[in-house]
Design a protein around this motif. Structure first.
Motif, mmCIF file in Angstrom:
data_model
loop_
_atom_site.group_PDB
_atom_site.id
_atom_site.type_symbol
_atom_site.label_atom_id
_atom_site.label_comp_id
_atom_site.label_asym_id
_atom_site.label_seq_id
_atom_site.Cartn_x
_atom_site.Cartn_y
_atom_site.Cartn_z
ATOM 1 N N SER A 1 0.843 -1.193 0.000
ATOM 2 C CA SER A 1 0.000 0.000 0.000
ATOM 3 C C SER A 1 0.880 1.244 0.000
ATOM 4 O O SER A 1 2.105 1.161 0.067
ATOM 5 C CB SER A 1 -0.933 0.003 1.218
ATOM 6 O OG SER A 1 -0.184 0.159 2.412
ATOM 7 N N ARG A 2 0.234 2.411 -0.071
ATOM 8 C CA ARG A 2 0.978 3.669 -0.173
ATOM 9 C C ARG A 2 0.471 4.698 0.827
ATOM 10 O O ARG A 2 -0.700 4.709 1.204
ATOM 11 C CB ARG A 2 0.828 4.260 -1.587
ATOM 12 C CG ARG A 2 1.334 3.407 -2.715
ATOM 13 C CD ARG A 2 2.838 3.226 -2.691
ATOM 14 N NE ARG A 2 3.544 4.498 -2.792
ATOM 15 C CZ ARG A 2 3.842 5.113 -3.934
ATOM 16 N NH1 ARG A 2 3.470 4.557 -5.087
ATOM 17 N NH2 ARG A 2 4.507 6.245 -3.946
ATOM 18 N N ILE A 3 1.378 5.576 1.237
ATOM 19 C CA ILE A 3 1.044 6.816 1.929
ATOM 20 C C ILE A 3 1.680 7.933 1.103
ATOM 21 O O ILE A 3 2.897 8.126 1.140
ATOM 22 C CB ILE A 3 1.578 6.862 3.384
ATOM 23 C CG1 ILE A 3 0.951 5.766 4.241
ATOM 24 C CG2 ILE A 3 1.321 8.240 4.006
ATOM 25 C CD1 ILE A 3 -0.518 5.973 4.567
ATOM 26 N N SER B 1 -3.775 3.905 4.765
ATOM 27 C CA SER B 1 -3.086 3.357 3.596
ATOM 28 C C SER B 1 -4.029 3.272 2.397
ATOM 29 O O SER B 1 -5.222 2.998 2.546
ATOM 30 C CB SER B 1 -2.544 1.962 3.913
ATOM 31 O OG SER B 1 -1.477 2.041 4.840
ATOM 32 N N ARG C 1 -9.132 -2.609 4.720
ATOM 33 C CA ARG C 1 -8.620 -2.033 5.965
ATOM 34 C C ARG C 1 -9.255 -2.706 7.174
ATOM 35 O O ARG C 1 -8.568 -3.048 8.156
ATOM 36 C CB ARG C 1 -8.912 -0.534 6.003
ATOM 37 C CG ARG C 1 -8.074 0.309 5.054
ATOM 38 C CD ARG C 1 -8.626 1.722 4.988
ATOM 39 N NE ARG C 1 -7.771 2.636 4.239
ATOM 40 C CZ ARG C 1 -8.138 3.847 3.876
ATOM 41 N NH1 ARG C 1 -9.366 4.296 4.171
ATOM 42 N NH2 ARG C 1 -7.310 4.643 3.203
ATOM 43 N N THR D 1 7.804 -0.494 6.091
ATOM 44 C CA THR D 1 7.520 0.787 5.459
ATOM 45 C C THR D 1 8.830 1.380 4.960
ATOM 46 O O THR D 1 9.821 1.420 5.687
ATOM 47 C CB THR D 1 6.860 1.753 6.458
ATOM 48 O OG1 THR D 1 5.590 1.220 6.857
ATOM 49 C CG2 THR D 1 6.653 3.115 5.836
ATOM 50 N N THR E 1 4.299 0.689 1.896
ATOM 51 C CA THR E 1 4.193 -0.216 3.040
ATOM 52 C C THR E 1 3.808 -1.609 2.581
ATOM 53 O O THR E 1 2.971 -1.778 1.689
ATOM 54 C CB THR E 1 3.149 0.293 4.056
ATOM 55 O OG1 THR E 1 3.571 1.563 4.560
ATOM 56 C CG2 THR E 1 3.005 -0.667 5.222
#
Length: 380
Positions: A179-181, A268, A246, A211, A221
């Motif tokens: 996943s991404r932030i 995320s 989630r 991460t 992540t």
């Protein structure tokens, strides 16, 4: 006149080989499944080691270009437990800078003549012709043959592999949910404060969260889970529904982890399933075949252990060096010598990946601490 060498796959391994052949005045063509170099498939961040990946870039005259993107401040590794307690920090100043896969690929593409790459060529099958040399059948209907050497750098599910080996990747029992932030994410300032530079890893209860800061400052992540092979396809986690994904992570896998990890899950985005496969170290070797060989993941797919791209670029360097040494007229001898060196290092990285996975999916971080401590002691 047709090129004498065909490279199947335009990832770091195939493009490194192409650049090195270019430098040595050897003719080649690269077949790549992407429609153009502007493909949106990017991948994560890679650490490039001095004796392997960096050496290949130096031999290809690309080290200065690499230095323009190399992130030496992202070599740090921070380890924590599932309560959020920081246990270990190491790697500051290590000569293994990070670079985004997209940036490394562009450096290599810029150093290869554009007419040497055939975009939009997905290899459907590789067979042997009447002369016992490879015939390449592409999904777009193109059929090519007559090459002195075909090099499969086409990754985990290599179609070239079947010409030399019956080995196929096996599921390891573990998967990552990536996943991404992004920098625009409201959680980003908190993420940057908690994770900082480099890689932030948490191990506990046979799960992990990794991460890693990317070149644009965003964070990628990986939630590591021990799940069945088709877990994401069979609805174990519905990655098409972000809120449902989630919720499943929070309730089923990380319910007893600290709030900082739960907040990371809640924010995320862009989930992507990544089941981990590996070839067998025991079945790695094959009898050398005329006009064909493998390099990178196509040859020795392993569980990620920090050496994958470096080993692939080493394969490319060694193969290009052998071909230049023997000449295209004796390319099969060059391949035999290359494979004799590649087999043992390939088997070693597969075993290292298995060992690393066992440690990273431990009940607590101590085995990982012990491993890192042993590495430091060995380097003294």
């Amino acid at each position: 006149m047709a090129p004498e060498i065909a490279i199947i796959g335009g990832g770091p391994c195939g493009l490194t080989l192409a650049r090195l052949l270019e430098c040595k005045g050897l003719d080649y063509v690269v077949y790549e499944r992407d429609e153009s170099e502007n493909s949106t498939r990017t991948g994560g961040s890679l650490d490039i080691h001095p004796e392997t990946g960096q050496r290949a870039l130096q031999e290809g005259g690309l080290f200065e270009a690499f230095q323009n993107y190399a992130r030496y401040d992202d070599t740090v590794l921070t380890l924590a437990d599932k309560s959020g307690k920081r246990i270990l920090q190491m790697g500051q100043g290590r000569d293994a800078p990070e670079i985004d896969r997209r940036e490394l690929r562009q450096i290599l593409l810029d150093a290869i003549p554009k007419d040497k790459i055939r975009w939009g060529h997905t290899l459907k099958a590789a067979t042997l012709g009447e002369d016992s040399r490879p015939v390449l059948n592409f999904a777009n209907g193109v059929v090519e043959s007559g090459y002195k050497l075909v090099v499969g750098t086409d990754g985990a599910w290599s179609k070239v592999r079947s010409l030399v080996s019956q080995s196929t990747p096996k599921y390891t029992g573990r998967s990552y949910l990536e996943s991404r932030i992004s920098r625009e994410n409201p959680y980003y300032p908190t993420m940057a404060d908690k994770a900082g530079a480099g890689m932030f890893m948490t191990v506990g209860s046979r799960k992990l969260i990794v991460t890693q800061r990317q070149g644009d400052g965003s964070y990628r992540t990986y939630f590591g889970l021990e799940v069945p092979e088709n877990f994401f396809k069979d609805g174990g986690i519905d990655i098409q529904n972000l809120e449902t994904a989630r919720s499943t992570l929070l309730s089923t896998f990380f319910a007893d982890w600290s709030d900082e990890y739960k907040d990371l899950i809640r924010h995320s985005t862009d989930p992507r399933a990544w089941p981990l496969y590996s070839l067998s170290a025991e079945g790695l070797e094959w009898k050398s075949a005329p006009g064909v060989t493998l390099a990178g993941d196509a040859a020795h797919l392993a569980i990620p252990n920090g050496d994958g791209v470096n080993l692939a670029m080493t394969d490319a360097l060694d193969l290009a060096t052998k071909i230049a040494e023997y000449g295209i007229g004796s390319v099969d001898q060059a391949v035999r010598e290359y494979e004799a060196d590649m087999f043992p290092r390939g088997a070693e990285t597969i075993r290292d990946g298995q060992m690393m996975a066992k440690i990273m999916f431990s009940e607590d971080p101590q085995p990982f601490v012990d491993l890192m401590t042993s590495f430091e002691a060995g380097a003294e």
